[in-house]
Design a protein around this motif. Structure first.
Motif, short mmCIF file in Angstrom:
data_model
loop_
_atom_site.label_atom_id
_atom_site.label_comp_id
_atom_site.label_asym_id
_atom_site.label_seq_id
_atom_site.Cartn_x
_atom_site.Cartn_y
_atom_site.Cartn_z
N ARG A 14 0.83 -1.21 0.00
CA ARG A 14 0.00 0.00 0.00
C ARG A 14 0.86 1.25 0.00
NH1 ARG A 14 -3.33 -2.60 4.95
NH2 ARG A 14 -3.88 -4.52 3.80
N ALA A 15 1.97 1.22 0.71
CA ALA A 15 2.84 2.39 0.77
C ALA A 15 3.53 2.65 -0.57
CB ALA A 15 3.88 2.20 1.87
N ALA A 16 3.79 1.59 -1.33
CA ALA A 16 4.54 1.73 -2.59
C ALA A 16 3.66 1.93 -3.80
CB ALA A 16 5.41 0.49 -2.80
N ALA A 17 2.37 1.62 -3.70
CA ALA A 17 1.50 1.57 -4.88
C ALA A 17 1.46 2.89 -5.65
CB ALA A 17 0.09 1.15 -4.48
N GLY A 18 1.54 4.00 -4.95
CA GLY A 18 1.47 5.30 -5.61
C GLY A 18 2.60 5.55 -6.58
N ALA A 19 3.74 4.90 -6.36
CA ALA A 19 4.89 5.08 -7.25
C ALA A 19 4.79 4.22 -8.49
CB ALA A 19 6.18 4.74 -6.49
N TRP A 20 3.79 3.35 -8.56
CA TRP A 20 3.65 2.43 -9.70
C TRP A 20 2.61 2.88 -10.71
CZ3 TRP A 20 2.54 -2.09 -5.86
CH2 TRP A 20 3.70 -2.36 -5.10
N LEU A 21 1.69 3.73 -10.31
CA LEU A 21 0.57 4.11 -11.16
C LEU A 21 0.50 5.61 -11.33
CD1 LEU A 21 -2.19 1.77 -9.65
CD2 LEU A 21 -0.75 1.34 -11.66
N GLY A 22 0.05 6.05 -12.51
CA GLY A 22 -0.01 7.46 -12.83
C GLY A 22 -1.17 8.19 -12.18
N PRO A 23 -1.21 9.50 -12.32
CA PRO A 23 -2.24 10.33 -11.68
C PRO A 23 -3.68 9.94 -12.02
CG PRO A 23 -0.45 11.70 -12.45
CD PRO A 23 -0.18 10.33 -12.98
N VAL A 24 -3.92 9.45 -13.24
CA VAL A 24 -5.28 9.05 -13.62
C VAL A 24 -5.79 7.96 -12.69
CG1 VAL A 24 -6.64 7.93 -15.42
CG2 VAL A 24 -5.02 9.72 -16.03
N LEU A 25 -4.87 7.15 -12.18
CA LEU A 25 -5.22 6.04 -11.29
C LEU A 25 -4.94 6.36 -9.83
CD1 LEU A 25 -3.88 3.14 -13.53
CD2 LEU A 25 -6.27 3.82 -13.19
N GLY A 26 -4.60 7.61 -9.56
CA GLY A 26 -4.42 8.04 -8.17
C GLY A 26 -3.00 8.05 -7.67
N GLY A 27 -2.03 7.73 -8.55
CA GLY A 27 -0.64 7.67 -8.12
C GLY A 27 0.20 8.83 -8.63
N SER A 28 1.51 8.69 -8.46
CA SER A 28 2.44 9.76 -8.84
C SER A 28 3.42 9.31 -9.92
CB SER A 28 3.22 10.22 -7.61
OG SER A 28 3.95 9.14 -7.04
N TRP A 29 3.24 8.11 -10.46
CA TRP A 29 4.15 7.57 -11.47
C TRP A 29 4.16 8.46 -12.70
CZ3 TRP A 29 3.50 5.70 -16.49
CH2 TRP A 29 4.51 4.89 -17.00
N SER A 30 5.34 8.69 -13.25
CA SER A 30 5.49 9.52 -14.44
C SER A 30 6.08 8.70 -15.57
CB SER A 30 6.40 10.72 -14.15
OG SER A 30 6.81 11.34 -15.35
N GLY A 31 5.38 8.63 -16.69
CA GLY A 31 5.88 7.90 -17.84
C GLY A 31 7.17 8.48 -18.37
N GLU A 32 7.27 9.81 -18.41
CA GLU A 32 8.48 10.44 -18.92
C GLU A 32 9.69 10.10 -18.05
OE1 GLU A 32 7.85 14.60 -19.27
OE2 GLU A 32 6.36 14.43 -20.86
N GLU A 33 9.52 10.15 -16.75
CA GLU A 33 10.63 9.81 -15.85
C GLU A 33 11.00 8.34 -15.98
OE1 GLU A 33 9.71 10.93 -11.87
OE2 GLU A 33 9.44 13.06 -12.36
N PHE A 34 10.00 7.49 -16.14
CA PHE A 34 10.27 6.06 -16.27
C PHE A 34 11.04 5.77 -17.55
CE2 PHE A 34 9.11 1.49 -16.25
CZ PHE A 34 9.34 1.21 -14.91
N LEU A 35 10.66 6.44 -18.62
CA LEU A 35 11.38 6.27 -19.88
C LEU A 35 12.84 6.73 -19.78
CD1 LEU A 35 8.65 7.35 -22.44
CD2 LEU A 35 9.89 5.18 -22.50
N ARG A 36 13.05 7.81 -19.05
CA ARG A 36 14.43 8.27 -18.86
C ARG A 36 15.23 7.28 -18.03
NH1 ARG A 36 11.98 13.51 -18.46
NH2 ARG A 36 11.89 13.34 -16.19
N ARG A 37 14.58 6.64 -17.10
CA ARG A 37 15.29 5.66 -16.24
C ARG A 37 15.63 4.41 -17.03
NH1 ARG A 37 12.73 2.68 -10.89
NH2 ARG A 37 14.55 1.40 -10.42
N TRP A 38 14.76 4.03 -17.97
CA TRP A 38 14.97 2.79 -18.73
C TRP A 38 15.01 3.10 -20.22
CZ3 TRP A 38 16.52 -0.84 -15.68
CH2 TRP A 38 16.00 -0.96 -14.38
N PRO A 39 16.07 3.77 -20.71
CA PRO A 39 16.15 4.09 -22.14
C PRO A 39 16.40 2.84 -22.97
CG PRO A 39 18.19 4.67 -21.03
CD PRO A 39 17.24 4.25 -19.95
N ALA A 40 15.92 2.89 -24.20
CA ALA A 40 16.14 1.76 -25.13
C ALA A 40 17.54 1.83 -25.71
CB ALA A 40 15.10 1.81 -26.22
#
Length: 239
Positions: free
Chosen positions: A213-239
């Protein structure tokens, strides 16, 4: 959203864990939540099913409901036929979800396998229940090779039925993603036309409920109630 349908591009790809994370964030935001599993397959009568797993991970305040349970791990229609038990019709699913929605802020309807898995003898699917409900559909997809095709097909099936695809969440993001998984982060929205709304780490379902429950917000984006950012995730895992 009063009702959200959660479907996968296949089976065993993290759909229940994603449903649990959505539920956990809604509960943390002060919303009342119910989870509906129309057809639970491959589980004995005395075993905990997917709805119970959502309650375990998201919190005991979540209401859980099953409509049917079949012992063999097969498509619901096939499992029902082999067991001699009754099938579940889309109207049953829609009526139960609507009843739960009258008493809860959010109802999560978790399908069985993919969107077009058959629920009854007439060939009805989760898509038919979603249409009756007028509910958006969240698609859970795997990370690796092959997911582009299955996700694009699911999105195409949703639009052909005039259903709203809310977006896609990667259900089990590996700790050491390979090239295909990293490329898919950018390619999934392009090929499916759906936004990427999160990535749940592999093994998240094995966390203690409080950690989950404490970690879930970091996994899902704002539409689903979390703080996950697709742009930041892409920067962390570049192709």
């Amino acid at each position: 959203m009063g009702v959200l349908v959660v479907s996968g591009t296949g089976t065993e790809i993290g759909k229940t864990v994603v449903t649990s994370a959505v539920a956990a964030l809604a509960v943390a935001a002060g919303r009342s939540v119910a989870v509906l599993k129309p057809a639970q397959t491959g589980v004995a009568p005395d075993e905990a099913g997917d709805a119970a797993e959502v309650v375990r991970l998201a919190g005991p305040g979540v209401t859980a409901r099953e409509l049917a349970r079949y012992p063999e791990p097969l498509a619901p229609d096939t499992a029902a036929r082999r067991s001699g038990l009754a099938t579940v019709a889309p109207q049953d699913i829609a009526d139960t979800a609507a009843g739960l929605a009258a008493a809860h802020d959010l109802v999560l309807v978790e399908g069985a396998g993919g969107l077009l898995v058959r629920f009854d003898e007439a060939g009805h699917t989760l898509a038919d229940a979603a249409r009756l409900l007028g509910a958006p559909v969240l698609v859970v997809a795997p990370a690796g090779l092959g997911t582009l095709n299955s996700t694009a097909l699911t999105a195409e099936a949703l639009r052909a039925r005039e259903l709203e695809p809310l977006g896609v969440v990667v259900g089990s993001w590996p700790a050491a993603p390979d090239l295909a998984a990293r490329c898919n982060l950018a390619d999934l929205p392009a090929v499916s036309g759906m936004p990427l709304l999160g990535a749940v780490p592999d093994g998240a379902g094995a966390l203690a409920p409080a950690e989950f429950r404490a970690a879930a917000g970091a996994w899902l984006g704002p539409v689903l109630g979390g703080s996950w950012s697709g742009e930041e995730f892409l920067r962390r895992w570049p192709a």
